[in-house]
Design a protein around this motif. Sequence first.
Motif, PDB file in Angstrom:
ATOM      1  N   UNK A 181       0.828  -1.206   0.000  1.00 25.91           N
ATOM      2  CA  UNK A 181       0.000   0.000   0.000  1.00 25.91           C
ATOM      3  C   UNK A 181       0.863   1.257   0.000  1.00 25.91           C
ATOM      4  N   UNK A 182       2.029   1.181   0.645  1.00 21.77           N
ATOM      5  CA  UNK A 182       2.914   2.347   0.685  1.00 21.77           C
ATOM      6  C   UNK A 182       3.375   2.724  -0.717  1.00 21.77           C
ATOM      7  N   UNK A 183       3.653   1.718  -1.547  1.00 21.58           N
ATOM      8  CA  UNK A 183       4.052   2.005  -2.925  1.00 21.58           C
ATOM      9  C   UNK A 183       2.929   2.722  -3.677  1.00 21.58           C
ATOM     10  N   UNK A 184       1.683   2.271  -3.471  1.00 20.30           N
ATOM     11  CA  UNK A 184       0.551   2.920  -4.127  1.00 20.30           C
ATOM     12  C   UNK A 184       0.301   4.325  -3.596  1.00 20.30           C
ATOM     13  N   UNK A 237       1.349  -1.134 -10.503  1.00 17.93           N
ATOM     14  CA  UNK A 237       0.111  -0.356 -10.402  1.00 17.93           C
ATOM     15  C   UNK A 237       0.406   1.111 -10.149  1.00 17.93           C
ATOM     16  N   UNK A 238       1.410   1.383  -9.318  1.00 15.45           N
ATOM     17  CA  UNK A 238       1.785   2.769  -9.040  1.00 15.45           C
ATOM     18  C   UNK A 238       2.270   3.473 -10.300  1.00 15.45           C
ATOM     19  N   UNK A 239       2.773   2.710 -11.263  1.00 12.07           N
ATOM     20  CA  UNK A 239       3.220   3.250 -12.542  1.00 12.07           C
ATOM     21  C   UNK A 239       2.109   3.166 -13.600  1.00 12.07           C
ATOM     22  N   UNK A 240       0.915   2.748 -13.196  1.00 11.82           N
ATOM     23  CA  UNK A 240      -0.232   2.573 -14.098  1.00 11.82           C
ATOM     24  C   UNK A 240       0.033   1.525 -15.186  1.00 11.82           C
ATOM     25  N   UNK A 241       0.923   0.585 -14.904  1.00 16.06           N
ATOM     26  CA  UNK A 241       1.214  -0.501 -15.839  1.00 16.06           C
ATOM     27  C   UNK A 241       0.373  -1.711 -15.449  1.00 16.06           C
ATOM     28  N   UNK A 242      -0.898  -1.694 -15.850  1.00 16.01           N
ATOM     29  CA  UNK A 242      -1.853  -2.680 -15.350  1.00 16.01           C
ATOM     30  C   UNK A 242      -1.549  -4.098 -15.815  1.00 16.01           C
ATOM     31  N   UNK A 290      -8.324   3.211  -9.049  1.00 15.95           N
ATOM     32  CA  UNK A 290      -8.646   4.326  -8.163  1.00 15.95           C
ATOM     33  C   UNK A 290      -7.526   4.650  -7.191  1.00 15.95           C
ATOM     34  N   UNK A 291      -6.807   3.603  -6.714  1.00 11.34           N
ATOM     35  CA  UNK A 291      -5.773   3.823  -5.711  1.00 11.34           C
ATOM     36  C   UNK A 291      -4.732   4.852  -6.139  1.00 11.34           C
TER      37      UNK A 291
END
Length: 444
Positions: free
Chosen positions: A59-62, A138-143, A280-281
């Motif tokens: 979660x910290x990464x997000x 996910x943090x990079x939006x690379x789904x 959303x995150x």
Amino acid sequence: MRRRQSLIAFAVRMAAAAMTYVFVVLLARIMELDDFGVVSAILSAAVFFSVAGSFGQRLALLRFVPPLRKQGKKDAELSQIRRAFRLATGGNIALFLLLTALALAYGYSGVENRWLLVLGLLVVPLTALVELLGHLARAYHALILALVPKDILWRLLAGVAALAVFLANGMEPLSLAAVLVILTAVLLVLAIGQSLLMTRVLGTPSLLSSLATPRQDMAADWAGSRLSFTIISLSMVAFTSIDVVIVSIVLGPEIAALYFAANRIAMVPRTVFSSYAIVLGPTFSEHYGTGHIEQAKRMASKTTIEIFVVTAALCAVLALAAPWIMLLFGSEFGPAVPILLVLLFGVVLENSVGPAETALNMCGQEKSSTTASIVALVIGIPLLAICAFLWDAIGVAAGVAMAGVLRRGTLWFMAWRHLHIRLDIISAMLTLFRRRPAVQETAK
């Protein structure tokens, strides 16, 4: 853009759910029932313990990487990612050693060779690594990089390998050892491949370079979130994983096999919420980090009704088809139908509350989310154990429903109290109907 990403996430999640169903049915068909129950318990335990050993770094990464990227602070971004990798890797190795010691000392019902348990427990740190990489993607939006390796490729490749061994062995039931070797080996290969690919495509630090880098101090807000995010992460997975472990310990591997089959099917409608949360995150985090609080609130409200409608529809279809779905696992899985129905009812109730948790975690209110998570864990896990002793597997399913409603209800209250937003289906419907007359009047 967000809707497109949500559709991609939902499509991949549904493909993953289908792959999970095929994979679980395959294992149920080619293994003895009690061995399948042991594998079910190990996979479920791996989900829970890999979260515990990661100390909230997923979660910290997000939460913290997207704002750093948005602000162009590349050095700070890479430094904190390396620190997160070091912390999560160390925590999961330490937890693996602890679980290994317990497995060798006490064993597990139905498993004579305790070293098999140790082999199965290797899935814990490997799952932690793949999930950590997935959250970073996910943090990079690379789904695609975030979802495909573990959710689809692991089950696909492991299923193909297991089927090949089954056929080569004259269609004799696969041993527990063979299945554990396949699961561990495929996951290890995927973890290495995903790490290398992300380093090349996204420019993220590799795991080895992160471990070799001299220790660096973690940003104060990142370090201060560890306990909160650990508790929140545990509560997010507890009632879809620890319930299988409790059933396995209290009622035995064979009942755990039946419960696990129902549990996996009930996970399908949960993909709706998780698909939205994937998108959303990071988006919430970006809005919060750049001061666009109201925009984040509007986004959360808009998705509440979409999540509920799709989830309820999926649950209704699965409930109607439950007897035929469970029959695919084998004739001995018929008693799991009532368990599945109870779990599905609980999913509908839970999703009457929208993404309150995501809004809290990504908008600086992780302490409030922690409070809700503590309430759910302290009450929910003992409730599951009591229900297992009193009412067997169907009691555990009812306990999961009650604990889920308690958790989501508490999160709803926290979002209303601290963010001044009501994320429930009733409020969303009322808001929708109030806006329509206004829009029509404006058109006139």
